[in-house]
Design a protein around this motif. Structure first.
Motif, PDB file in Angstrom:
ATOM      1  N   LEU A  27       0.804  -1.225   0.000  1.00 33.31           N
ATOM      2  CA  LEU A  27       0.000   0.000   0.000  1.00 33.31           C
ATOM      3  C   LEU A  27       0.839   1.278   0.000  1.00 33.31           C
ATOM      4  N   ARG A  28       2.096   1.192   0.425  1.00 34.73           N
ATOM      5  CA  ARG A  28       2.944   2.389   0.499  1.00 34.73           C
ATOM      6  C   ARG A  28       3.356   2.865  -0.890  1.00 34.73           C
ATOM      7  N   GLY A  29       3.192   4.136  -1.119  1.00 33.01           N
ATOM      8  CA  GLY A  29       3.642   4.750  -2.367  1.00 33.01           C
ATOM      9  C   GLY A  29       3.105   4.027  -3.585  1.00 33.01           C
ATOM     10  N   ASN A  30       4.003   3.722  -4.498  1.00 36.50           N
ATOM     11  CA  ASN A  30       3.635   2.999  -5.717  1.00 36.50           C
ATOM     12  C   ASN A  30       4.072   1.541  -5.676  1.00 36.50           C
ATOM     13  N   ASN A  31       4.297   1.015  -4.485  1.00 34.09           N
ATOM     14  CA  ASN A  31       4.747  -0.374  -4.372  1.00 34.09           C
ATOM     15  C   ASN A  31       3.772  -1.357  -5.006  1.00 34.09           C
ATOM     16  N   HIS A  32       2.483  -1.006  -5.048  1.00 31.23           N
ATOM     17  CA  HIS A  32       1.503  -1.918  -5.649  1.00 31.23           C
ATOM     18  C   HIS A  32       1.839  -2.204  -7.113  1.00 31.23           C
ATOM     19  N   LYS A  33       2.627  -1.350  -7.725  1.00 29.50           N
ATOM     20  CA  LYS A  33       3.037  -1.570  -9.116  1.00 29.50           C
ATOM     21  C   LYS A  33       4.230  -2.519  -9.211  1.00 29.50           C
ATOM     22  N   GLN A  34       4.804  -2.869  -8.063  1.00 30.45           N
ATOM     23  CA  GLN A  34       6.008  -3.700  -8.045  1.00 30.45           C
ATOM     24  C   GLN A  34       5.805  -5.041  -7.352  1.00 30.45           C
ATOM     25  N   VAL A  35       4.561  -5.406  -7.080  1.00 33.42           N
ATOM     26  CA  VAL A  35       4.328  -6.641  -6.327  1.00 33.42           C
ATOM     27  C   VAL A  35       4.817  -7.879  -7.056  1.00 33.42           C
ATOM     28  N   GLN A  36       4.848  -7.827  -8.366  1.00 30.06           N
ATOM     29  CA  GLN A  36       5.289  -9.001  -9.114  1.00 30.06           C
ATOM     30  C   GLN A  36       6.737  -9.361  -8.778  1.00 30.06           C
ATOM     31  N   TRP A  37       7.535  -8.352  -8.458  1.00 31.17           N
ATOM     32  CA  TRP A  37       8.939  -8.595  -8.109  1.00 31.17           C
ATOM     33  C   TRP A  37       9.048  -9.539  -6.913  1.00 31.17           C
ATOM     34  N   GLY A  38       8.355  -9.221  -5.826  1.00 28.99           N
ATOM     35  CA  GLY A  38       8.422 -10.061  -4.630  1.00 28.99           C
ATOM     36  C   GLY A  38       7.840 -11.440  -4.864  1.00 28.99           C
ATOM     37  N   THR A  39       6.729 -11.480  -5.585  1.00 26.66           N
ATOM     38  CA  THR A  39       6.097 -12.763  -5.881  1.00 26.66           C
ATOM     39  C   THR A  39       7.026 -13.638  -6.710  1.00 26.66           C
ATOM     40  N   ASN A  40       7.632 -13.053  -7.732  1.00 26.09           N
ATOM     41  CA  ASN A  40       8.549 -13.820  -8.585  1.00 26.09           C
ATOM     42  C   ASN A  40       9.795 -14.263  -7.824  1.00 26.09           C
ATOM     43  N   LEU A  41      10.284 -13.420  -6.944  1.00 20.80           N
ATOM     44  CA  LEU A  41      11.455 -13.780  -6.142  1.00 20.80           C
ATOM     45  C   LEU A  41      11.154 -15.009  -5.287  1.00 20.80           C
ATOM     46  N   ARG A  42       9.985 -15.023  -4.672  1.00 20.99           N
ATOM     47  CA  ARG A  42       9.603 -16.178  -3.849  1.00 20.99           C
ATOM     48  C   ARG A  42       9.367 -17.421  -4.708  1.00 20.99           C
TER      49      ARG A  42
END
Length: 96
Positions: A71-86
């Motif tokens: 929810l912070r800033g524009n992080n919602h546009k980067q969620v794929q990064w964390g998901t893909n890393l996991r």
């Protein structure tokens, strides 16, 4: 039970939802962040089940940690990064 394949499909669905949204409303962002946080927890649980030994914020078992980050800033546009890393970590750990 979550498999690497199921988590990959979940990540792809999340990615498609994010890409197709264009200008997301606050409700859309909240929903995406909830999905992201739930996916992160599911991935964490798979890592624990397989004794992967991962740690750090990406592998947190705290829903609010993932949800709040999204929810912070524009992080919602980067969620794929964390998901893909996991996903990558789970594939490595499980040997898939």
């Amino acid at each position: 039970m979550f498999t690497t394949k199921a988590l990959t499909l979940s990540a792809l669905s999340l990615s498609m939802a994010i890409m197709s949204s264009g200008m997301a409303s606050a409700d859309d962002i909240e929903k995406k962040c909830r999905i992201y946080a739930n996916t992160a927890l599911a991935q964490y649980n798979v890592a624990i089940k397989h004794n992967c030994g991962y740690g750090g914020p990406v592998w947190s078992n705290d829903f609010m940690h993932h949800y709040g980050w999204c929810l912070r800033g524009n992080n919602h546009k980067q969620v794929q990064w964390g998901t893909n890393l996991r996903i990558k970590g789970l594939k490595t750990c499980k040997g898939n």
